[in-house]
Design a protein around this motif. Structure first.
Motif, PDB file in Angstrom:
ATOM      1  N   ILE A 333      12.279  97.520  -8.767  1.00 16.45           N
ATOM      2  CA  ILE A 333      11.873  98.580  -7.846  1.00 16.45           C
ATOM      3  C   ILE A 333      11.137  99.676  -8.603  1.00 16.45           C
ATOM      4  CG2 ILE A 333      12.677 100.251  -6.151  1.00 16.45           C
ATOM      5  CD1 ILE A 333      13.054  97.347  -5.312  1.00 16.45           C
ATOM      6  N   ASP A 334      11.728 100.169  -9.656  1.00 15.43           N
ATOM      7  CA  ASP A 334      11.125 101.238 -10.458  1.00 15.43           C
ATOM      8  C   ASP A 334      11.903 101.332 -11.761  1.00 15.43           C
ATOM      9  OD1 ASP A 334       9.471 103.247 -11.235  1.00 15.43           O
ATOM     10  OD2 ASP A 334      10.121 104.720  -9.739  1.00 15.43           O
ATOM     11  N   PHE A 335      11.345 102.062 -12.708  1.00 19.09           N
ATOM     12  CA  PHE A 335      12.041 102.292 -13.972  1.00 19.09           C
ATOM     13  C   PHE A 335      11.617 103.638 -14.518  1.00 19.09           C
ATOM     14  CE2 PHE A 335       8.004 100.835 -15.535  1.00 19.09           C
ATOM     15  CZ  PHE A 335       7.849 101.401 -16.791  1.00 19.09           C
ATOM     16  N   THR A 336      12.439 104.172 -15.391  1.00 15.43           N
ATOM     17  CA  THR A 336      12.139 105.419 -16.069  1.00 15.43           C
ATOM     18  C   THR A 336      12.709 105.360 -17.476  1.00 15.43           C
ATOM     19  OG1 THR A 336      12.257 107.845 -15.903  1.00 15.43           O
ATOM     20  CG2 THR A 336      14.234 106.612 -15.338  1.00 15.43           C
ATOM     21  N   VAL A 337      12.266 106.271 -18.322  1.00 18.02           N
ATOM     22  CA  VAL A 337      12.692 106.316 -19.722  1.00 18.02           C
ATOM     23  C   VAL A 337      13.354 107.665 -19.973  1.00 18.02           C
ATOM     24  CG1 VAL A 337      11.983 106.126 -22.123  1.00 18.02           C
ATOM     25  CG2 VAL A 337      10.792 104.801 -20.377  1.00 18.02           C
ATOM     26  N   ASP A 349      10.959 110.921 -28.533  1.00 13.82           N
ATOM     27  CA  ASP A 349      12.174 110.276 -29.048  1.00 13.82           C
ATOM     28  C   ASP A 349      12.985 109.624 -27.919  1.00 13.82           C
ATOM     29  OD1 ASP A 349      11.729 110.824 -31.727  1.00 13.82           O
ATOM     30  OD2 ASP A 349      12.661 112.803 -31.587  1.00 13.82           O
ATOM     31  N   PRO A 350      12.441 108.602 -27.267  1.00  9.08           N
ATOM     32  CA  PRO A 350      13.186 107.950 -26.175  1.00  9.08           C
ATOM     33  C   PRO A 350      14.448 107.277 -26.687  1.00  9.08           C
ATOM     34  CG  PRO A 350      11.277 106.642 -26.791  1.00  9.08           C
ATOM     35  CD  PRO A 350      11.160 107.930 -27.559  1.00  9.08           C
ATOM     36  N   TYR A 351      15.502 107.317 -25.884  1.00  7.32           N
ATOM     37  CA  TYR A 351      16.762 106.717 -26.300  1.00  7.32           C
ATOM     38  C   TYR A 351      17.319 105.717 -25.303  1.00  7.32           C
ATOM     39  CZ  TYR A 351      18.549 110.532 -23.342  1.00  7.32           C
ATOM     40  OH  TYR A 351      18.782 111.406 -22.300  1.00  7.32           O
ATOM     41  N   ALA A 352      16.789 105.636 -24.089  1.00  5.09           N
ATOM     42  CA  ALA A 352      17.315 104.677 -23.119  1.00  5.09           C
ATOM     43  C   ALA A 352      16.240 104.350 -22.099  1.00  5.09           C
ATOM     44  CB  ALA A 352      18.562 105.210 -22.424  1.00  5.09           C
ATOM     45  N   LEU A 353      16.277 103.122 -21.630  1.00  5.01           N
ATOM     46  CA  LEU A 353      15.395 102.634 -20.572  1.00  5.01           C
ATOM     47  C   LEU A 353      16.248 102.306 -19.353  1.00  5.01           C
ATOM     48  CD1 LEU A 353      12.722 101.430 -19.392  1.00  5.01           C
ATOM     49  CD2 LEU A 353      13.314  99.295 -20.567  1.00  5.01           C
ATOM     50  N   ASP A 365      19.589 100.324 -24.419  1.00  3.72           N
ATOM     51  CA  ASP A 365      19.647 101.226 -25.575  1.00  3.72           C
ATOM     52  C   ASP A 365      18.404 101.005 -26.433  1.00  3.72           C
ATOM     53  OD1 ASP A 365      20.255 102.798 -27.707  1.00  3.72           O
ATOM     54  OD2 ASP A 365      22.045 101.697 -28.327  1.00  3.72           O
ATOM     55  N   LEU A 366      17.570 102.010 -26.569  1.00  3.73           N
ATOM     56  CA  LEU A 366      16.341 101.923 -27.359  1.00  3.73           C
ATOM     57  C   LEU A 366      16.523 102.404 -28.788  1.00  3.73           C
ATOM     58  CD1 LEU A 366      13.686 103.166 -24.761  1.00  3.73           C
ATOM     59  CD2 LEU A 366      14.302 100.814 -25.344  1.00  3.73           C
TER      60      LEU A 366
END
Length: 538
Positions: A333-337, A349-353, A365-366
């Motif tokens: 459906i959709d995603f965000t970071v 500094d992304p840490y989760a998807l 977990d990124l």
């Protein structure tokens, strides 16, 4: 009971029927039915999910949950949190906007609908003139920018939803600032993307479906920069420092455009088709996120080869030479970071998807090698397969409860050790006075073969060629997968698939079948065997 069989209308009978047979919803639990939209507040750490029936559900820390229901039974198309506020705006498929607020009442917070609004055009105007495609809450916390199918951008003042006609950005106003060679092309159509400059709130980015991207100055009401692509535009990502724009297109490509005053029409720094050179599906959404190590994260949806993987629901993550495709068993459906929330920070500094699919919510977990999934404390996908029976067990003894928890922990070794990142709010609920269990029985998928393996655990050949997986030559417990595609690792969330080239595939005892069924599974693997594609889960 004969009184219910008598013909004719009897008020007393109708009253008894309502009392005896009326269905009353008492509680909701698990994954929402038919999700249609996803929203996230970086400042509140709260996730919002909208459904096709008009429900809005907010989730924070375990135990923090809010629910609101629109008066209209319409699907929620978009959810946008207002920056720095406990408010959000929802867009329904009937083109109406609704403002929701989290307010404290009686010592607890409640989700309440404050205002509703429908964008109207002049008399005689086409419906597409005011059909909203994109909603952008401005950082001033007072304005909403609404992109439409006609190419115009309307400005609405909050909280009263008052249209500011003098601040509207029409396609004709944009056209007069473009060079002569761009005016002869059909560069407009619907607005596909609206984004605010990460550092300057006086600039917004407008992306049109025909491939034109402009940066509009709100003070001078003019185009500062424009970028023109030959492919249809799907979405845009703006780098945190505002110096780079990444666009994704319908042919499965993404391009990087420098934002510089040296040239009004720069060429893209680079353009690539990640899964080319053969025709690929469109990349519908993309994130370009910087890190302190200097190597950015590129996260996008779609872009898979049409011939081989056109029916897959994939989200790809590219970082530091590693490219992973997360393959989901239901439509995304959709995603965000989840990244650094402070706008003044130098890096994302992304840490989760966070991925919302039709049948599950997956958080990846990124920061951990291999990008494992995070075990969700709520939103269990109870309806992912048919439930044939159920049984409620109350007042579980403490020792039995601890054993159940320990048995579950042994099956969850593949999950990440990261704490649940969506932790907004505080649960005011008291500890439960007793421990209860809801046991559900589910139908096995068609064609399942069962056999005894090891210490009496049910086990079957994943490819279905025999009834004992220990005797199966094409899919044993330890094997090297046979793959003909490029050497790329692909993993996914709890109910999805994972395959790794040239590495042993290790499974744990559990059910196996030729046909996939995500029956409340905790892990899933997918690999290619000499006799075809096989699924196995446990």
């Amino acid at each position: 009971m004969r009184r219910f069989l008598r013909p004719g209308h009897d008020p007393a009978r109708e009253r008894l029927k309502r009392d005896l047979f009326q269905f009353n919803k008492t509680v909701e639990h698990g994954f929402p039915h038919q999700p249609s939209a996803l929203g996230y507040s970086p400042s509140l750490h709260i996730l919002a999910i909208g459904t096709r029936s008009g429900a809005v559900k907010l989730y924070g820390a375990p135990g923090v949950e809010f629910m609101g229901l629109h008066r209209e039974n319409n699907a929620v198309m978009q959810i946008r949190f207002l920056p720095g506020q406990c408010q959000l705006v929802t867009l329904l498929d009937d083109n109406s906007l609704h403002l929701w607020s989290l307010k404290v009442k009686g010592g607890v917070s409640e989700l309440q609908e404050e205002e509703s609004f429908t964008l109207r055009g002049p008399p005689g105007a086409a419906p597409s003139a005011t059909q909203i495609t994109v909603v952008l809450p401005h950082s001033s916390q007072e304005l909403l920018y609404l992109g439409t199918e006609s190419g115009n951008v309307f400005v609405v003042q909050l909280p009263g939803f008052r249209v500011l006609e003098d601040q509207a950005i029409s396609s004709d106003a944009v056209l007069q600032w473009l060079p002569e060679e761009a005016r002869h092309r059909r560069v407009f159509e619907m607005v596909e993307a609206l984004q605010e400059h990460p550092r300057d709130p006086n600039q917004i980015l407008i992306g049109y479906s025909r491939g034109l991207v402009v940066i509009w100055d709100l003070h001078s009401s003019r185009v500062r920069y424009h970028f023109l692509s030959s492919q249809q535009l799907e979405n845009v990502s703006w780098q945190r420092d505002g110096r780079l724009i990444v666009t994704c297109h319908s042919d499965g490509s993404h391009c990087q455009w420098p934002v510089s005053s040296d040239a009004q029409q720069p060429e893209p720094l680079c353009s690539s088709v990640p899964y080319g050179p053969f025709p690929c599906k469109a990349i519908t959404k993309i994130f370009w996120l910087t890190t302190r190590q200097g190597l950015p994260f590129t996260i996008f949806q779609g872009g898979m080869p049409r011939a081989s993987y056109g029916d897959r629901h994939c989200i790809s993550v590219v970082h530091n030479g590693q490219q992973t495709a997360f393959d989901f068993t239901s439509r995304v459906i959709d995603f965000t970071v989840l990244a650094e929330a402070d706008p003044a920070a130098a890096f994302d500094d992304p840490y989760a998807l966070v991925v919302l699919a039709e049948e599950e919510l997956v958080v990846i977990d990124l920061q951990t090698a291999g990008w494992p999934p995070v075990q969700p404390p709520y939103l269990a996908s109870l309806h992912c397969s048919a439930i044939t029976c159920s049984h409620h067990v109350s007042n579980i003894p403490l020792k039995l409860w601890e054993r159940v928890i320990a048995a579950g922990s042994q099956q969850n070794a593949h999950f990440s050790s990261m704490e649940w990142p969506i932790d907004g709010g505080t649960s005011l609920a008291l500890p439960p006075p007793q421990r209860d269990l809801l046991l559900t029985g589910r139908a096995l998928p068609t064609g399942t073969r069962m056999a005894q393996y090891g210490s009496g655990m049910p086990r079957a050949s994943a490819c279905g060629c025999c009834t004992n997986s220990a005797q199966c030559r094409c899919s044993s417990l330890m094997q090297t997968p046979m793959r003909t595609s490029t050497p790329r690792e692909s993993t996914s969330g709890p109910h999805s698939a994972r395959w790794a080239p040239l590495t042993p595939t290790v499974t744990i005892p559990g059910w196996a079948s030729r046909r996939f069924s995500c029956a409340n599974t905790v892990a899933t693997w997918l690999w290619r065997a000499p006799q075809g594609r096989c699924w196995c889960w446990s």
